[in-house]
Each structure stands twice: as structure tokens, then as C-alpha cells.
Design an enzyme around this catalytic site. Structure first.
Site, mmCIF file in Angstrom:
data_model
loop_
_atom_site.group_PDB
_atom_site.id
_atom_site.type_symbol
_atom_site.label_atom_id
_atom_site.label_comp_id
_atom_site.label_asym_id
_atom_site.label_seq_id
_atom_site.Cartn_x
_atom_site.Cartn_y
_atom_site.Cartn_z
ATOM 1 N N SER A 140 0.850 -1.201 0.000
ATOM 2 C CA SER A 140 0.000 0.000 0.000
ATOM 3 C C SER A 140 0.883 1.247 0.000
ATOM 4 O O SER A 140 2.055 1.197 0.396
ATOM 5 C CB SER A 140 -0.867 0.001 1.266
ATOM 6 N N TYR A 154 -3.007 -1.656 10.087
ATOM 7 C CA TYR A 154 -2.780 -1.628 8.636
ATOM 8 C C TYR A 154 -1.413 -1.015 8.329
ATOM 9 O O TYR A 154 -0.631 -1.585 7.559
ATOM 10 C CB TYR A 154 -3.902 -0.842 7.954
HETATM 11 N N1 LIG Z 1 -8.281 -0.120 -2.502
HETATM 12 C C1 LIG Z 1 -7.290 0.616 -2.082
HETATM 13 O O1 LIG Z 1 -7.399 1.858 -2.025
HETATM 14 C C2 LIG Z 1 -5.979 -0.017 -1.721
HETATM 15 C C3 LIG Z 1 -4.841 0.813 -1.717
HETATM 16 C C4 LIG Z 1 -3.611 0.250 -1.441
HETATM 17 C C5 LIG Z 1 -3.504 -1.091 -1.180
HETATM 18 N N2 LIG Z 1 -4.604 -1.874 -1.156
HETATM 19 C C6 LIG Z 1 -4.406 -3.311 -0.944
HETATM 20 O O2 LIG Z 1 -4.719 -3.971 -2.139
HETATM 21 C C7 LIG Z 1 -5.049 -5.328 -1.869
HETATM 22 C C8 LIG Z 1 -6.275 -5.703 -2.659
HETATM 23 O O3 LIG Z 1 -7.368 -4.932 -2.226
HETATM 24 P P1 LIG Z 1 -8.470 -4.357 -3.214
HETATM 25 O O4 LIG Z 1 -8.421 -2.876 -3.090
HETATM 26 O O5 LIG Z 1 -8.331 -4.988 -4.533
HETATM 27 O O6 LIG Z 1 -9.815 -4.760 -2.447
HETATM 28 P P2 LIG Z 1 -10.698 -6.080 -2.410
HETATM 29 O O7 LIG Z 1 -11.419 -6.230 -3.690
HETATM 30 O O8 LIG Z 1 -11.492 -5.991 -1.158
HETATM 31 O O9 LIG Z 1 -9.631 -7.248 -2.323
HETATM 32 C C9 LIG Z 1 -9.209 -7.852 -1.128
HETATM 33 C C10 LIG Z 1 -9.187 -9.336 -1.379
HETATM 34 O O10 LIG Z 1 -8.581 -10.007 -0.288
HETATM 35 C C11 LIG Z 1 -9.264 -11.231 -0.101
HETATM 36 N N3 LIG Z 1 -9.046 -11.674 1.261
HETATM 37 C C12 LIG Z 1 -9.228 -10.973 2.412
HETATM 38 N N4 LIG Z 1 -8.935 -11.738 3.461
HETATM 39 C C13 LIG Z 1 -8.544 -12.938 2.982
HETATM 40 C C14 LIG Z 1 -8.135 -14.156 3.579
HETATM 41 N N5 LIG Z 1 -8.033 -14.287 4.913
HETATM 42 N N6 LIG Z 1 -7.816 -15.196 2.770
HETATM 43 C C15 LIG Z 1 -7.902 -15.080 1.440
HETATM 44 N N7 LIG Z 1 -8.282 -13.967 0.816
HETATM 45 C C16 LIG Z 1 -8.613 -12.913 1.584
HETATM 46 C C17 LIG Z 1 -10.736 -10.893 -0.395
HETATM 47 O O11 LIG Z 1 -11.471 -12.028 -0.795
HETATM 48 P P3 LIG Z 1 -12.404 -12.871 0.216
HETATM 49 O O12 LIG Z 1 -13.114 -11.880 1.082
HETATM 50 O O13 LIG Z 1 -13.295 -13.636 -0.706
HETATM 51 O O14 LIG Z 1 -11.467 -13.753 0.971
HETATM 52 C C18 LIG Z 1 -10.585 -9.921 -1.549
HETATM 53 O O15 LIG Z 1 -10.642 -10.602 -2.799
HETATM 54 C C19 LIG Z 1 -5.198 -5.426 -0.355
HETATM 55 O O16 LIG Z 1 -4.049 -6.064 0.160
HETATM 56 C C20 LIG Z 1 -5.247 -3.978 0.102
HETATM 57 O O17 LIG Z 1 -4.685 -3.828 1.376
HETATM 58 C C21 LIG Z 1 -5.859 -1.367 -1.422
#
Ligand SMILES: NC(=O)c1ccc[n+]([C@@H]2O[C@H](COP(=O)([O-])OP(=O)(O)OC[C@H]3O[C@@H](n4cnc5c(N)ncnc54)[C@H](OP(=O)(O)O)[C@@H]3O)[C@@H](O)[C@H]2O)c1
Length: 240
Positions: A140, A154
Site C-alpha cells: 500500500s 494496517y
Molecule cells: N483499494 C485501495 O485503495 C488499496 C490501496 C492500497 C492497497 N490496497 C491493498 O490492495 C489489496 C487488494 O485490495 P483491493 O483494493 O483490490 O480490495 P478487495 O477487492 O477488497 O480485495 C481484497 C481481497 O482479499 C481477499 N481476502 C481478504 N482476506 C482474505 C483471507 N483471509 N484469505 C484469502 N483472501 C482474503 C478478499 O477475498 P475474500 O473476502 O473472498 O477472501 C478480496 O478478494 C489489499 O491487500 C489492500 O490492502 C488497497
């Protein structure tokens, strides 16, 4: 090795993980999608197949070491090799400050963002050593520079991923393994629903889209094998 390169994507059922999987499938990878919600994984895999790509699903909770070990075994039994890993599974909690967080949330965030990443890596490394594989750790902006709104657990867990990547690169380069600390700014995904104040449509419209991050992941995965991208920060022009 013969055959298509195999990529394992955690968090592959939504957001950046799903977009990265779709992009990798277009680049010719066989993609294996993991996450807890099997229906979301199946939807992404179907879309990849409809577009002519190859996809498999291995539902799991990445924080469960036995489930990760079983999935790793199944992946190798089905596909025989592993060439890449995109670790996109992540979690935050709305109550994230010292004055309102709960310790169970803190544990869950650190378990998912840090311990689960190390667990999947540990399981995948023997196969990645054999292939000289590429790892993309989706960290992130808050893992790159301090972001006051990101929260205690986080911030700590994502910052630690920088060290995970550096130790990997320092210790595993001899096997041709290379890893990237990928630090996206705001991305319009479901992840934003975990914020204490959920951004509205206008705020989301100026953020990155999952496909923007997928292009960065594809750039890393497709780099010539002697090229390592140690850290990559990608943010929307609107990021402050
Ligand atoms: N959106 C932002 O602004 C942002 C910015 C910087 C970094 N990030 C990072 O980017 C990554 C992806 O997030 P995203 O923004 O694409 O949101 P997202 O669509 O909510 O993706 C998060 C994914 O993690 C999976 N997940 C959560 N807990 C899990 C577990 N215990 N085991 C297996 N899978 C798990 C979820 O699937 P299930 O719930 O089906 O398990 C979901 O597919 C994350 O690491 C987040 O911290 C996000």
C-alpha cells in the site's frame, strides 16, 4: 520448463487481484485464483475462460496455514509448476485508531496482511526457486510512506511487507527469485467500504482503477528475468 507459466493470485476474486489475474491470463499465464469466497473466484475464472484464457480456483483462507499448504500441494499436482505469485489478499477495519481499535481486529489485519503473506510465500518458495519465479506483494501507499488515516494495524502490517520483500530479494536472488513491493495509492474497490468514512462516487471517480494496478503488475511479471523491480509506487494524480 515446458507449458504455460503458472501464476497464483491471492485475493483473486475481486479488485486488484482479479484485475491482475485477468491481465496475466491475457499475457498467456495460467492463473490460479485464491480467496475465501468461492463464488467470486468462479466468476473471475469464468470471465477469464470466456476471454480465451486459462484459470483455476483454489478457495482458501490465506490466514490458515493448513489450507495454504493443501492448496499449494493441489496447485502443483494439477499444474506441475509455479512461476509467479501475486499476493493481493488484504484487510483493514473501520475502527483503526488507538482510541477505538479492538485487539481482535488488530490481530485479523496483521494475520491477513503480514502473516498470511509470509505463509503463502513460505509454501510457494520451493516451486518458485525451481522456476526462478516472480513475486508481487500488493502492499500500500501506507507501506511506502506514513498515511495518518490508514490505521495502526494496517500501517504496521503494510510497512512490514517492505522488509518481507527485501529479505526475499537478499536471500533468494541466488535462485532467480525476484520480488516487488507494490504500493498503490487509492484504488476504487470494495476495500474502501472498510474506511471509517466511506468515499462517495465522486471521490472514487478520481482514484485508480483495478486495471491501472494490473498494468503495473503485468509490467513487473513480464520484465526480462534479469530485471527486478524492488518497489513500485502507483498513485492517482489526485492523491494527497
Ligand atoms: N483499494 C485501495 O485503495 C488499496 C490501496 C492500497 C492497497 N490496497 C491493498 O490492495 C489489496 C487488494 O485490495 P483491493 O483494493 O483490490 O480490495 P478487495 O477487492 O477488497 O480485495 C481484497 C481481497 O482479499 C481477499 N481476502 C481478504 N482476506 C482474505 C483471507 N483471509 N484469505 C484469502 N483472501 C482474503 C478478499 O477475498 P475474500 O473476502 O473472498 O477472501 C478480496 O478478494 C489489499 O491487500 C489492500 O490492502 C488497497
Amino acid at each position: 520448463m515446458d507449458g504455460a507459466r503458472v501464476l497464483w493470485v491471492t485475493g483473486g476474486g475481486s479488485g486488484m487481484g482479479a484485475a491482475s489475474a485477468r491481465a496475466a491470463a491475457r499475457d498467456g499465464w495460467t492463473v490460479v485464483l485464491s480467496g475465501r469466497r468461492a463464488d467470486r473466484l468462479a466468476e473471475v475464472a469464468d470471465a477469464i475462460r470466456d476471454a480465451g484464457g486459462t484459470a483455476d480456483v483454489l478457495p482458501l483462507d490465506a490466514a490458515d496455514p493448513d489450507a495454504v499448504a493443501a492448496a499449494g500441494e493441489t496447485l502443483l499436482a494439477r499444474h506441475g509448476r509455479l512461476d509467479g505469485l501475486v499476493l493481493s489478499a488484504g484487510l483493514n477495519a473501520p475502527r483503526r485508531r488507538w482510541d477505538d481499535q479492538s485487539l481482535s481486529d488488530v490481530r485479523a489485519v496483521i494475520d491477513t496482511n503480514l502473516t498470511a503473506v509470509v505463509t503463502v510465500l513460505d509454501r510457494a518458495l520451493p516451486a518458485l526457486r525451481a522456476s526462478g519465479g516472480t513475486v508481487v506483494v500488493v502492499s500500500s501507499y501506507a507501506g511506502w510512506s506514513f498515511q495518518p488515516g490508514a490505521g495502526v494495524a494496517y500501517s504496521a502490517s503494510k510497512t512490514a511487507l517492505g522488509s518481507v520483500v527485501r529479505t526475499l530479494n537478499q536471500q533468494e536472488a541466488a535462485h532467480g527469485v525476484r520480488a516487488t513491493h507494490l504500493c498503490p495509492g487509492d484504488v476504487a474497490t470494495d476495500f474502501l467500504d472498510q474506511r471509517p468514512s466511506v468515499p462517495d462516487a465522486a471521490a472514487r471517480a478520481v482514484m485508480l482503477r483495478p486495471d491501472d494496478v494490473a498494468r503495473a503488475v503485468s509490467f513487473v511479471l513480464e520484465a526480462p528475468s534479469h530485471v527486478r523491480v524492488d518497489e513500485l509506487v502507483v498513485s492517482p494524480v489526485s492523491q494527497r
